[in-house]
Scaffold this motif. Structure first.
Motif, PDB file in Angstrom:
ATOM      1  N   MET A   1      27.933 -22.647 -18.251  1.00  0.00           N
ATOM      2  CA  MET A   1      28.636 -23.354 -16.963  1.00  0.00           C
ATOM      3  C   MET A   1      29.097 -22.009 -16.142  1.00  0.00           C
ATOM      4  SD  MET A   1      29.890 -25.861 -15.803  1.00  0.00           S
ATOM      5  CE  MET A   1      30.777 -27.104 -16.608  1.00  0.00           C
ATOM      6  N   ALA A   2      28.872 -20.876 -16.748  1.00  0.00           N
ATOM      7  CA  ALA A   2      29.207 -19.591 -16.007  1.00  0.00           C
ATOM      8  C   ALA A   2      28.348 -19.517 -14.780  1.00  0.00           C
ATOM      9  CB  ALA A   2      28.876 -18.422 -16.665  1.00  0.00           C
ATOM     10  N   SER A   3      26.961 -20.044 -14.429  1.00  0.00           N
ATOM     11  CA  SER A   3      26.272 -19.805 -13.569  1.00  0.00           C
ATOM     12  C   SER A   3      26.819 -21.089 -12.562  1.00  0.00           C
ATOM     13  CB  SER A   3      24.665 -20.162 -13.801  1.00  0.00           C
ATOM     14  OG  SER A   3      24.540 -21.505 -14.496  1.00  0.00           O
ATOM     15  N   LEU A   4      27.104 -22.254 -12.961  1.00  0.00           N
ATOM     16  CA  LEU A   4      27.701 -22.845 -11.942  1.00  0.00           C
ATOM     17  C   LEU A   4      29.035 -22.690 -11.161  1.00  0.00           C
ATOM     18  CD1 LEU A   4      27.309 -26.452 -13.907  1.00  0.00           C
ATOM     19  CD2 LEU A   4      25.936 -25.761 -12.029  1.00  0.00           C
ATOM     20  N   ASP A   5      29.898 -21.954 -12.263  1.00  0.00           N
ATOM     21  CA  ASP A   5      31.069 -21.297 -11.472  1.00  0.00           C
ATOM     22  C   ASP A   5      30.774 -20.293 -10.258  1.00  0.00           C
ATOM     23  OD1 ASP A   5      32.655 -22.815 -13.160  1.00  0.00           O
ATOM     24  OD2 ASP A   5      33.052 -21.207 -14.762  1.00  0.00           O
ATOM     25  N   ARG A   6      29.683 -19.395 -10.697  1.00  0.00           N
ATOM     26  CA  ARG A   6      29.276 -18.507  -9.639  1.00  0.00           C
ATOM     27  C   ARG A   6      28.835 -19.326  -8.264  1.00  0.00           C
ATOM     28  NH1 ARG A   6      24.452 -16.560  -8.261  1.00  0.00           N
ATOM     29  NH2 ARG A   6      23.419 -17.496 -10.187  1.00  0.00           N
ATOM     30  N   LEU A   7      27.959 -20.144  -8.647  1.00  0.00           N
ATOM     31  CA  LEU A   7      27.805 -20.993  -7.363  1.00  0.00           C
ATOM     32  C   LEU A   7      28.651 -21.423  -6.699  1.00  0.00           C
ATOM     33  CD1 LEU A   7      24.686 -22.987  -8.725  1.00  0.00           C
ATOM     34  CD2 LEU A   7      24.592 -21.364  -6.844  1.00  0.00           C
ATOM     35  N   PHE A   8      29.945 -21.762  -7.165  1.00  0.00           N
ATOM     36  CA  PHE A   8      30.898 -22.361  -6.568  1.00  0.00           C
ATOM     37  C   PHE A   8      31.866 -21.324  -5.899  1.00  0.00           C
ATOM     38  CE2 PHE A   8      30.664 -26.407  -9.574  1.00  0.00           C
ATOM     39  CZ  PHE A   8      29.921 -26.859  -8.894  1.00  0.00           C
ATOM     40  N   GLN A   9      31.869 -20.227  -6.609  1.00  0.00           N
ATOM     41  CA  GLN A   9      32.758 -19.172  -6.028  1.00  0.00           C
ATOM     42  C   GLN A   9      32.097 -18.582  -4.727  1.00  0.00           C
ATOM     43  OE1 GLN A   9      33.351 -16.384  -9.273  1.00  0.00           O
ATOM     44  NE2 GLN A   9      34.648 -17.766 -10.224  1.00  0.00           N
ATOM     45  N   SER A  10      30.710 -18.524  -4.609  1.00  0.00           N
ATOM     46  CA  SER A  10      29.934 -18.132  -3.611  1.00  0.00           C
ATOM     47  C   SER A  10      29.271 -19.216  -2.996  1.00  0.00           C
ATOM     48  CB  SER A  10      28.945 -16.982  -4.323  1.00  0.00           C
ATOM     49  OG  SER A  10      28.140 -16.526  -2.913  1.00  0.00           O
ATOM     50  N   PRO A  11      29.976 -19.678  -2.114  1.00  0.00           N
ATOM     51  CA  PRO A  11      29.277 -21.014  -1.420  1.00  0.00           C
ATOM     52  C   PRO A  11      28.310 -20.904  -0.619  1.00  0.00           C
ATOM     53  CG  PRO A  11      31.295 -20.431  -0.309  1.00  0.00           C
ATOM     54  CD  PRO A  11      31.197 -19.633  -1.517  1.00  0.00           C
ATOM     55  N   PRO A  12      27.330 -21.755  -0.452  1.00  0.00           N
ATOM     56  CA  PRO A  12      25.958 -21.492   0.570  1.00  0.00           C
ATOM     57  C   PRO A  12      26.530 -21.443   1.826  1.00  0.00           C
ATOM     58  CG  PRO A  12      26.218 -23.837  -0.474  1.00  0.00           C
ATOM     59  CD  PRO A  12      27.146 -23.024  -1.114  1.00  0.00           C
ATOM     60  N   VAL A  13      25.802 -20.713   2.509  1.00  0.00           N
ATOM     61  CA  VAL A  13      26.131 -20.636   4.350  1.00  0.00           C
ATOM     62  C   VAL A  13      25.134 -21.529   4.887  1.00  0.00           C
ATOM     63  CG1 VAL A  13      26.553 -18.982   6.033  1.00  0.00           C
ATOM     64  CG2 VAL A  13      27.168 -18.579   3.588  1.00  0.00           C
ATOM     65  N   PRO A  14      25.511 -22.770   5.414  1.00  0.00           N
ATOM     66  CA  PRO A  14      24.509 -23.577   6.249  1.00  0.00           C
ATOM     67  C   PRO A  14      24.422 -22.778   7.650  1.00  0.00           C
ATOM     68  CG  PRO A  14      26.668 -24.511   6.218  1.00  0.00           C
ATOM     69  CD  PRO A  14      26.686 -23.138   5.233  1.00  0.00           C
ATOM     70  N   ASP A  15      23.408 -23.149   8.494  1.00  0.00           N
ATOM     71  CA  ASP A  15      23.305 -22.785   9.711  1.00  0.00           C
ATOM     72  C   ASP A  15      23.765 -23.950  10.730  1.00  0.00           C
ATOM     73  OD1 ASP A  15      22.405 -22.487  12.467  1.00  0.00           O
ATOM     74  OD2 ASP A  15      20.544 -21.930  11.938  1.00  0.00           O
ATOM     75  N   PRO A  16      24.908 -23.489  11.194  1.00  0.00           N
ATOM     76  CA  PRO A  16      25.753 -24.629  12.025  1.00  0.00           C
ATOM     77  C   PRO A  16      24.939 -25.481  13.005  1.00  0.00           C
ATOM     78  CG  PRO A  16      26.611 -22.461  12.547  1.00  0.00           C
ATOM     79  CD  PRO A  16      25.436 -22.340  11.438  1.00  0.00           C
ATOM     80  N   ALA A  17      23.890 -24.977  13.623  1.00  0.00           N
ATOM     81  CA  ALA A  17      23.037 -25.535  14.548  1.00  0.00           C
ATOM     82  C   ALA A  17      22.038 -26.502  13.820  1.00  0.00           C
ATOM     83  CB  ALA A  17      22.469 -24.593  15.179  1.00  0.00           C
ATOM     84  N   CYS A  18      21.822 -26.559  12.575  1.00  0.00           N
ATOM     85  CA  CYS A  18      20.988 -27.161  11.817  1.00  0.00           C
ATOM     86  C   CYS A  18      21.535 -28.363  11.149  1.00  0.00           C
ATOM     87  CB  CYS A  18      20.411 -26.447  10.755  1.00  0.00           C
ATOM     88  SG  CYS A  18      18.997 -27.305   9.681  1.00  0.00           S
ATOM     89  N   ASP A  19      21.027 -29.642  11.598  1.00  0.00           N
ATOM     90  CA  ASP A  19      21.308 -31.139  10.961  1.00  0.00           C
ATOM     91  C   ASP A  19      21.348 -30.940   9.492  1.00  0.00           C
ATOM     92  OD1 ASP A  19      22.355 -31.725  13.348  1.00  0.00           O
ATOM     93  OD2 ASP A  19      20.326 -32.777  13.861  1.00  0.00           O
ATOM     94  N   VAL A  20      19.935 -30.563   9.192  1.00  0.00           N
ATOM     95  CA  VAL A  20      19.735 -30.558   7.767  1.00  0.00           C
ATOM     96  C   VAL A  20      20.796 -29.624   6.952  1.00  0.00           C
ATOM     97  CG1 VAL A  20      17.917 -30.024   5.816  1.00  0.00           C
ATOM     98  CG2 VAL A  20      17.320 -30.908   7.897  1.00  0.00           C
ATOM     99  N   CYS A  21      20.859 -28.614   7.115  1.00  0.00           N
ATOM    100  CA  CYS A  21      21.955 -27.480   6.778  1.00  0.00           C
ATOM    101  C   CYS A  21      23.050 -28.204   6.487  1.00  0.00           C
ATOM    102  CB  CYS A  21      22.037 -26.245   7.621  1.00  0.00           C
ATOM    103  SG  CYS A  21      20.636 -25.210   7.181  1.00  0.00           S
ATOM    104  N   ARG A  22      23.507 -28.814   7.743  1.00  0.00           N
ATOM    105  CA  ARG A  22      24.987 -29.431   7.793  1.00  0.00           C
ATOM    106  C   ARG A  22      25.270 -30.834   6.731  1.00  0.00           C
ATOM    107  NH1 ARG A  22      24.931 -29.218  13.468  1.00  0.00           N
ATOM    108  NH2 ARG A  22      24.736 -31.282  13.564  1.00  0.00           N
ATOM    109  N   ALA A  23      24.028 -31.557   6.739  1.00  0.00           N
ATOM    110  CA  ALA A  23      24.204 -32.733   5.609  1.00  0.00           C
ATOM    111  C   ALA A  23      24.146 -31.961   4.296  1.00  0.00           C
ATOM    112  CB  ALA A  23      22.707 -33.476   6.197  1.00  0.00           C
ATOM    113  N   ASN A  24      23.126 -31.082   4.043  1.00  0.00           N
ATOM    114  CA  ASN A  24      23.172 -30.648   2.618  1.00  0.00           C
ATOM    115  C   ASN A  24      24.548 -29.919   2.094  1.00  0.00           C
ATOM    116  OD1 ASN A  24      20.511 -31.345   2.190  1.00  0.00           O
ATOM    117  ND2 ASN A  24      19.662 -29.515   2.795  1.00  0.00           N
TER     118      ASN A  24
END
Length: 61
Positions: A1-24
């Motif tokens: 579960m440690a790897s999942l915790d790391r993912l949640f502490q460092s959120p992904p950064v979507p490109d605000p101009a990209c619809d796919v990024c925003r949807a994901n």
């Protein structure tokens, strides 16, 4: 579960101009929220990786 915790502490950064990024990113927010009916930490981790691998910031074609 440690790897999942790391993912949640460092959120992904979507490109605000990209619809796919925003949807994901919106899907990731739902999947990582334990109070949301779609809560699924494993799928949230997959979506976070997908967001991180998606082209960003002016690199879309």
């Amino acid at each position: 579960m440690a790897s999942l915790d790391r993912l949640f502490q460092s959120p992904p950064v979507p490109d605000p101009a990209c619809d796919v990024c925003r949807a994901n990113y919106n899907e990731w927010l739902e999947l990582k929220n334990p109070r949301h009916p779609k809560f699924d930490p494993a799928r949230a981790a997959d979506v976070a990786i997908e967001i991180r691998r998606h082209p960003k910031f002016g690199t879309h074609k």
